[in-house]
Design a protein around this motif. Structure first.
Motif, short mmCIF file in Angstrom:
data_model
loop_
_atom_site.label_atom_id
_atom_site.label_comp_id
_atom_site.label_asym_id
_atom_site.label_seq_id
_atom_site.Cartn_x
_atom_site.Cartn_y
_atom_site.Cartn_z
N ASP A 1 2.23 38.22 -40.80
CA ASP A 1 3.51 37.58 -40.28
C ASP A 1 4.40 38.54 -40.88
OD1 ASP A 1 2.38 36.05 -38.18
OD2 ASP A 1 1.70 34.68 -39.70
N LYS B 1 3.04 26.02 -37.91
CA LYS B 1 3.25 25.54 -37.38
C LYS B 1 2.35 24.48 -35.98
CE LYS B 1 5.79 25.74 -32.74
NZ LYS B 1 5.76 26.73 -31.79
N SER C 1 2.61 34.82 -45.89
CA SER C 1 2.02 34.17 -44.41
C SER C 1 1.06 36.07 -44.41
CB SER C 1 2.40 33.83 -43.21
OG SER C 1 1.00 32.98 -42.64
N ILE D 1 1.80 31.96 -39.67
CA ILE D 1 3.30 30.85 -39.31
C ILE D 1 2.47 30.80 -38.17
CG2 ILE D 1 4.92 31.01 -38.55
CD1 ILE D 1 6.06 32.81 -41.17
N ILE E 1 8.39 30.54 -46.75
CA ILE E 1 7.69 31.01 -44.79
C ILE E 1 7.05 32.45 -44.10
CG2 ILE E 1 9.82 31.06 -43.89
CD1 ILE E 1 8.85 29.38 -41.09
N VAL F 1 11.90 32.07 -36.04
CA VAL F 1 11.12 30.94 -36.00
C VAL F 1 11.68 29.43 -35.91
CG1 VAL F 1 9.99 29.58 -37.43
CG2 VAL F 1 9.26 31.80 -38.57
#
Length: 487
Positions: A264, A226, A261, A222, A258, A271
């Motif tokens: 995570d 990002k 991943s 993640i 999201i 987040v």
């Protein structure tokens, strides 16, 4: 009867004694008590012989002799340096920085070939001649760039027929999607291709859009997604994250979020607190339905209810065929781990509104530091590789030693730091340990480990993602960027 010794006996012992006696004859005492050497009687051509290069030790001794300086060596300060700790096929940090500066200053000259303008009055023979001439001038320009600016270019596609397939895809498409590998997006992105798409749209008098599809995004955490989203948004690049492998094999692909991943398990609130200018939608891995909707939203409106033609282009082995198969839900396009499986431009109808134009994978001209980088990025076929120490050394520099040992269940013995080691395994140390543990032995070399065969296994593991390293966005440290991967 004992033979009389020969007066001019030869041998190593006599040579040492003669050299010592000659030195004593040449050396005289100067008035100040120092040693003074007389110039030996040598032919003039030997005295005037040019010396342009000297070893470090020879240079030091000759300089000390010219300066009349005495010197002593301190044994405790001597450090042994081994050249094999630095792979000759890789660059040092200083050389990489210098190469990067030269590349940045000449970035605008790195182009893709343009197809000459044509219309209904242009005959096939004239168009063929014009295309070949333009392609030849383009190749000459790249050769001049490489020769006059001390730059190294990647091996790029030199077959005009492959570029003609790309020209047809761009001319026909209203959205050109560049598919890139999430582990190194900028390497697989051609900036000049996006410029060419806009130039062609202006010539044709209709809109065309660009989209960067980051495939294999399931390999990014993640925080890595990002970081890339933040960097790409600042550059004004339209992008989306996708994973053809997860969409093809995982029933949950339609609800990818999201949370899907690697490694995570944090909540949306955590987040959102770190996103700042990046939204949750920016870093989501899209499902198949969401990706198709994105294509239609990105495409400019078509007149007379015409179908939307979506062009898919990119390097070999980035997953174009796998992406098409994921969109179709069934295997319609041949997929192979060997780069360059797709050979011809083809159209595939995915719905009553959209048609995919699959272009053969081609290597765009790009700046490169070493050939090892191309191998590790999956551009060059591993089975055709001859030099394997460079790519393997690149892997050992990126991935920690303890992680390599954990993945393969081996013990890698490296040279101690006191003997000149760096703590990072060399290619020979890593491949030797792997080959010995797997029983890969060369029978023709006296039972030595088969490092060549071992390197092919390791390099294929790296390209597939079993050994995972993700390149960071510009300005981000690579080790920090990959910390969570090895925890």
């Amino acid at each position: 009867m004992v033979q009389k010794p020969y007066r001019h006996a030869s041998g190593l012992g006599h040579a040492i004694i003669n050299r010592r006696n000659q030195t004593k004859r040449d050396r005289q005492a100067a008035p100040d008590g120092t040693d003074l050497y007389q110039e030996r009687d040598q032919p003039s051509w030997m005295r005037l012989q040019s010396v342009t290069q000297e070893r470090d030790l020879d240079e030091f001794l000759s300089t000390a002799e010219l300066a009349g300086t005495d010197f002593t060596a301190t044994k405790l300060n001597v450090k042994i340096l081994h050249q094999d700790q630095q792979n000759p096929y890789l660059l040092t940090e200083e050389e990489e920085e210098q190469s990067r500066q030269r590349q940045d200053s000449n970035k605008s000259r790195l182009t893709v070939p343009r197809r000459p303008e044509w219309d209904e009055t242009t005959t096939p023979a004239e168009l063929d001649r014009q295309e070949k001439l333009a392609f030849l001038n383009w190749r000459r320009g790249l050769a001049e760039l490489e020769e006059n600016h001390d730059l190294l270019l990647t091996p790029f596609e030199r077959n005009i027929e492959v570029w003609r397939q790309l020209w047809r895809v761009i001319e026909r498409s209203c959205v050109v999607v560049q598919i890139c590998d999430a582990r190194n997006p900028l390497f697989f992105r051609s900036e000049d291709l996006e410029v060419y798409v806009k130039e062609l749209a202006k010539q044709q008098g209709r809109e065309k859009e660009n989209l960067l599809l980051i495939n294999k995004a399931d390999m990014l955490t993640i925080h890595q997604r990002k970081a890339w989203a933040h960097s790409l948004k600042n550059e004004g690049i339209s992008f989306a994250f996708f994973s053809a492998a997860m969409a093809s094999t995982d029933d949950r692909s339609t609800t990818l979020s999201i949370h899907d991943s690697i490694g995570d398990n944090i909540g949306d609130a955590d987040v959102e607190s770190e996103l700042k200018d990046v939204t949750l939608e920016d870093i989501r891995i899209l499902s198949v339905e969401e990706l198709e909707s994105l294509f239609l939203r990105t495409a400019p409106k078509q007149l007379n209810n015409e179908k939307y033609y979506i062009g898919l282009v990119g390097y070999p082995n980035v997953g174009k065929s796998s992406t098409i198969n994921a969109l179709l839900g069934t295997k319609k396009v041949s997929v192979s781990a060997t780069p360059g499986k797709t050979k011809h431009f083809q159209t595939i109808h995915i719905s009553d509104k959209a048609v995919l134009c699959d272009c053969p994978g081609l290597v765009f001209p790009n700046f490169a530091s070493t050939k090892a980088e191309l191998v590790c990025n999956g551009v060059l076929p591993i089975d055709q590789l001859r030099e394997f120490t460079g790519p393997t050394a690149l892997i050992t520099q990126r991935i920690p030693k303890d992680h390599l040992e954990k993945i393969y269940g081996i013990k890698i013995y490296t040279r101690p730091e006191i003997d000149g080691g760096t703590g990072v395994p060399t290619a020979d140390e890593f491949l030797g340990a792997y080959a010995s543990a797997r029983g890969l032995i060369r029978s023709s070399k006296g039972g030595r480990p088969d490092e060549s065969k071992a390197s092919r296994v390791v390099l294929k593991d790296y390209v597939r993602g079993k050994l995972l390293w993700c390149h960071p966005p510009p300005g981000v440290d690579g080790k920090t960027f990959n910390e969570q991967t090895y925890k």
